[in-house]
Design a protein around this motif. Structure first.
Motif, PDB file in Angstrom:
ATOM      1  N   GLN A   8     -13.607  49.160 -22.565  1.00 46.79           N
ATOM      2  CA  GLN A   8     -13.833  48.816 -23.967  1.00 46.79           C
ATOM      3  C   GLN A   8     -12.753  47.856 -24.478  1.00 46.79           C
ATOM      4  OE1 GLN A   8     -14.174  52.532 -26.076  1.00 46.79           O
ATOM      5  NE2 GLN A   8     -16.314  52.820 -25.471  1.00 46.79           N
ATOM      6  N   ARG A   9     -11.500  48.101 -24.083  1.00 48.92           N
ATOM      7  CA  ARG A   9     -10.411  47.199 -24.468  1.00 48.92           C
ATOM      8  C   ARG A   9     -10.622  45.808 -23.872  1.00 48.92           C
ATOM      9  NH1 ARG A   9      -7.189  51.383 -23.081  1.00 48.92           N
ATOM     10  NH2 ARG A   9      -6.499  50.316 -21.209  1.00 48.92           N
ATOM     11  N   GLU A  10     -11.008  45.761 -22.599  1.00 51.23           N
ATOM     12  CA  GLU A  10     -11.249  44.474 -21.947  1.00 51.23           C
ATOM     13  C   GLU A  10     -12.412  43.731 -22.617  1.00 51.23           C
ATOM     14  OE1 GLU A  10     -11.839  45.596 -17.882  1.00 51.23           O
ATOM     15  OE2 GLU A  10      -9.683  45.670 -17.449  1.00 51.23           O
ATOM     16  N   ARG A  11     -13.451  44.470 -22.970  1.00 51.01           N
ATOM     17  CA  ARG A  11     -14.600  43.863 -23.660  1.00 51.01           C
ATOM     18  C   ARG A  11     -14.164  43.313 -25.021  1.00 51.01           C
ATOM     19  NH1 ARG A  11     -19.970  43.416 -23.787  1.00 51.01           N
ATOM     20  NH2 ARG A  11     -21.082  43.766 -25.736  1.00 51.01           N
ATOM     21  N   ARG A  15     -14.176  39.383 -26.199  1.00 50.89           N
ATOM     22  CA  ARG A  15     -14.835  38.987 -27.446  1.00 50.89           C
ATOM     23  C   ARG A  15     -13.852  38.209 -28.327  1.00 50.89           C
ATOM     24  NH1 ARG A  15     -16.701  39.874 -32.534  1.00 50.89           N
ATOM     25  NH2 ARG A  15     -18.905  40.249 -32.801  1.00 50.89           N
ATOM     26  N   ARG A  16     -12.649  38.714 -28.475  1.00 50.29           N
ATOM     27  CA  ARG A  16     -11.610  38.059 -29.280  1.00 50.29           C
ATOM     28  C   ARG A  16     -11.284  36.684 -28.693  1.00 50.29           C
ATOM     29  NH1 ARG A  16     -10.715  36.957 -33.675  1.00 50.29           N
ATOM     30  NH2 ARG A  16     -11.663  38.956 -34.041  1.00 50.29           N
ATOM     31  N   LEU A  17     -11.208  36.583 -27.356  1.00 52.73           N
ATOM     32  CA  LEU A  17     -10.924  35.309 -26.691  1.00 52.73           C
ATOM     33  C   LEU A  17     -12.021  34.294 -26.990  1.00 52.73           C
ATOM     34  CD1 LEU A  17      -9.219  33.592 -24.709  1.00 52.73           C
ATOM     35  CD2 LEU A  17     -10.590  34.617 -22.853  1.00 52.73           C
ATOM     36  N   ILE A  18     -13.255  34.722 -26.953  1.00 56.59           N
ATOM     37  CA  ILE A  18     -14.382  33.832 -27.247  1.00 56.59           C
ATOM     38  C   ILE A  18     -14.272  33.303 -28.677  1.00 56.59           C
ATOM     39  CG2 ILE A  18     -16.892  33.713 -27.573  1.00 56.59           C
ATOM     40  CD1 ILE A  18     -17.057  35.893 -25.284  1.00 56.59           C
ATOM     41  N   VAL A  49     -21.597  35.991 -19.424  1.00 55.15           N
ATOM     42  CA  VAL A  49     -20.580  36.866 -20.026  1.00 55.15           C
ATOM     43  C   VAL A  49     -20.544  36.625 -21.534  1.00 55.15           C
ATOM     44  CG1 VAL A  49     -18.098  37.354 -20.161  1.00 55.15           C
ATOM     45  CG2 VAL A  49     -19.202  37.099 -17.924  1.00 55.15           C
ATOM     46  N   LEU A  50     -20.628  35.361 -21.956  1.00 54.09           N
ATOM     47  CA  LEU A  50     -20.672  35.064 -23.389  1.00 54.09           C
ATOM     48  C   LEU A  50     -21.871  35.741 -24.040  1.00 54.09           C
ATOM     49  CD1 LEU A  50     -18.614  32.687 -22.709  1.00 54.09           C
ATOM     50  CD2 LEU A  50     -19.801  31.462 -24.500  1.00 54.09           C
ATOM     51  N   TYR A  51     -23.006  35.683 -23.362  1.00 50.38           N
ATOM     52  CA  TYR A  51     -24.231  36.246 -23.927  1.00 50.38           C
ATOM     53  C   TYR A  51     -24.229  37.771 -23.933  1.00 50.38           C
ATOM     54  CZ  TYR A  51     -26.101  31.552 -24.079  1.00 50.38           C
ATOM     55  OH  TYR A  51     -26.295  30.222 -24.375  1.00 50.38           O
ATOM     56  N   LYS A  52     -23.313  38.392 -23.228  1.00 56.02           N
ATOM     57  CA  LYS A  52     -23.150  39.847 -23.334  1.00 56.02           C
ATOM     58  C   LYS A  52     -22.475  40.217 -24.648  1.00 56.02           C
ATOM     59  CE  LYS A  52     -23.006  41.023 -18.455  1.00 56.02           C
ATOM     60  NZ  LYS A  52     -22.205  41.567 -17.362  1.00 56.02           N
ATOM     61  N   ALA A  63     -18.926  35.095 -36.368  1.00 53.22           N
ATOM     62  CA  ALA A  63     -17.718  35.894 -36.095  1.00 53.22           C
ATOM     63  C   ALA A  63     -16.470  35.151 -36.564  1.00 53.22           C
ATOM     64  CB  ALA A  63     -17.629  36.231 -34.608  1.00 53.22           C
ATOM     65  N   VAL A  64     -16.445  33.828 -36.353  1.00 52.65           N
ATOM     66  CA  VAL A  64     -15.334  33.010 -36.852  1.00 52.65           C
ATOM     67  C   VAL A  64     -15.307  33.070 -38.374  1.00 52.65           C
ATOM     68  CG1 VAL A  64     -14.446  30.644 -37.051  1.00 52.65           C
ATOM     69  CG2 VAL A  64     -15.253  31.491 -34.836  1.00 52.65           C
ATOM     70  N   ALA A  65     -16.477  32.990 -39.007  1.00 53.27           N
ATOM     71  CA  ALA A  65     -16.561  33.038 -40.467  1.00 53.27           C
ATOM     72  C   ALA A  65     -16.049  34.378 -41.001  1.00 53.27           C
ATOM     73  CB  ALA A  65     -18.000  32.800 -40.923  1.00 53.27           C
ATOM     74  N   ILE A  66     -16.439  35.454 -40.373  1.00 49.64           N
ATOM     75  CA  ILE A  66     -15.994  36.781 -40.819  1.00 49.64           C
ATOM     76  C   ILE A  66     -14.475  36.880 -40.734  1.00 49.64           C
ATOM     77  CG2 ILE A  66     -16.018  39.241 -40.231  1.00 49.64           C
ATOM     78  CD1 ILE A  66     -19.037  38.814 -39.517  1.00 49.64           C
ATOM     79  N   ASP A  67     -13.911  36.403 -39.628  1.00 48.38           N
ATOM     80  CA  ASP A  67     -12.443  36.365 -39.518  1.00 48.38           C
ATOM     81  C   ASP A  67     -11.848  35.518 -40.642  1.00 48.38           C
ATOM     82  OD1 ASP A  67     -12.511  37.917 -37.241  1.00 48.38           O
ATOM     83  OD2 ASP A  67     -11.853  36.320 -35.871  1.00 48.38           O
ATOM     84  N   GLY A  68     -12.490  34.395 -40.923  1.00 52.31           N
ATOM     85  CA  GLY A  68     -12.008  33.505 -41.981  1.00 52.31           C
ATOM     86  C   GLY A  68     -12.001  34.181 -43.344  1.00 52.31           C
ATOM     87  N   PHE A  69     -13.042  34.942 -43.648  1.00 50.60           N
ATOM     88  CA  PHE A  69     -13.076  35.656 -44.924  1.00 50.60           C
ATOM     89  C   PHE A  69     -11.953  36.687 -45.012  1.00 50.60           C
ATOM     90  CE2 PHE A  69     -17.504  34.120 -45.264  1.00 50.60           C
ATOM     91  CZ  PHE A  69     -17.442  33.611 -46.549  1.00 50.60           C
ATOM     92  N   GLY A  70     -11.671  37.348 -43.896  1.00 51.23           N
ATOM     93  CA  GLY A  70     -10.550  38.286 -43.879  1.00 51.23           C
ATOM     94  C   GLY A  70      -9.232  37.579 -44.140  1.00 51.23           C
ATOM     95  N   GLU A  71      -9.055  36.420 -43.512  1.00 47.67           N
ATOM     96  CA  GLU A  71      -7.832  35.635 -43.719  1.00 47.67           C
ATOM     97  C   GLU A  71      -7.746  35.116 -45.149  1.00 47.67           C
ATOM     98  OE1 GLU A  71      -7.663  32.572 -40.729  1.00 47.67           O
ATOM     99  OE2 GLU A  71      -8.148  34.043 -39.159  1.00 47.67           O
TER     100      GLU A  71
END
Length: 190
Positions: A8-11, A15-18, A49-52, A63-71
């Motif tokens: 789960q940590r690796e997954r 995801r974070r790397l992508i 792997v990306l599509y997983k 996902a980038v947008a959601i991070d942006g709203f948090g920032e």
């Protein structure tokens, strides 16, 4: 159970790397340059792997947008905390922080507001990061809003800030008048 935790940590790390890599590529070259093929090459994982993790580029950009709203929520919160006693001062700092965030993160801002997404505001399924960004703006407006409808007033203030970002970013406003526009906007709300 330790093996499952590690997986789960690796997954989550993949995801974070992508997301991080897509954001860096978009900031450097624009969203048109970010494709699943280029992204998989950059992170050294296959496209499957990306599509997983994501169904496609739209979901990655979301996902980038959601991070942006948090920032953005963090940036606005920090500006509010430095506002001091003057309501106009606080609103000016918040507006300046918003405009600076958009200027410094144009691809993230585009993912947040101009790319087509399925993200919805003011709905049951609104991600908490979106709600937090709105709530931080609302806090700043609430200080100056008296008895007015704070939600609507916040929406109008947000729309004005977004208009300044969009028109300024496309060269449709006189660049030497940024401070004047900001002062006029804040004066209308304080």
């Amino acid at each position: 159970m330790a093996i499952e935790d590690r997986r789960q940590r690796e997954r989550a790390d993949r995801r974070r790397l992508i997301i991080t890599t897509a954001r860096k590529m978009a900031e450097a070259e624009g969203w048109d340059a970010v494709t699943t093929r280029r992204l998989s090459t950059e992170i050294e994982y296959s496209q499957p792997v990306l599509y997983k993790h994501f169904t496609g580029m739209e979901q990655i950009a979301e996902a980038v947008a959601i991070d942006g709203f948090g920032e953005l929520a963090d940036v606005i919160r920090a500006a509010r905390s430095h506002g001091g006693a003057g309501n106009g001062t606080t609103l000016t700092l918040v507006a300046r922080a918003y405009l600076d965030f958009a200027r410094d993160n144009p691809a993230v801002y585009a993912a947040m507001f101009t790319r087509a997404t399925t993200l919805r505001f003011a709905a049951e399924d609104t991600p908490p990061e979106l709600t937090a960004a709105f709530a931080e703006l609302r806090q700043a407006i609430g200080v100056v809003g008296d008895q007015q409808d704070a939600d609507t007033l916040t929406e109008v203030f947000w729309a004005a800030l977004h208009g300044l970002v969009t028109l300024g970013g496309t060269g449709r406003l006189r660049p030497d008048y940024d401070p004047d526009r900001l002062r006029l906007l804040v004066n209308q709300f304080s």
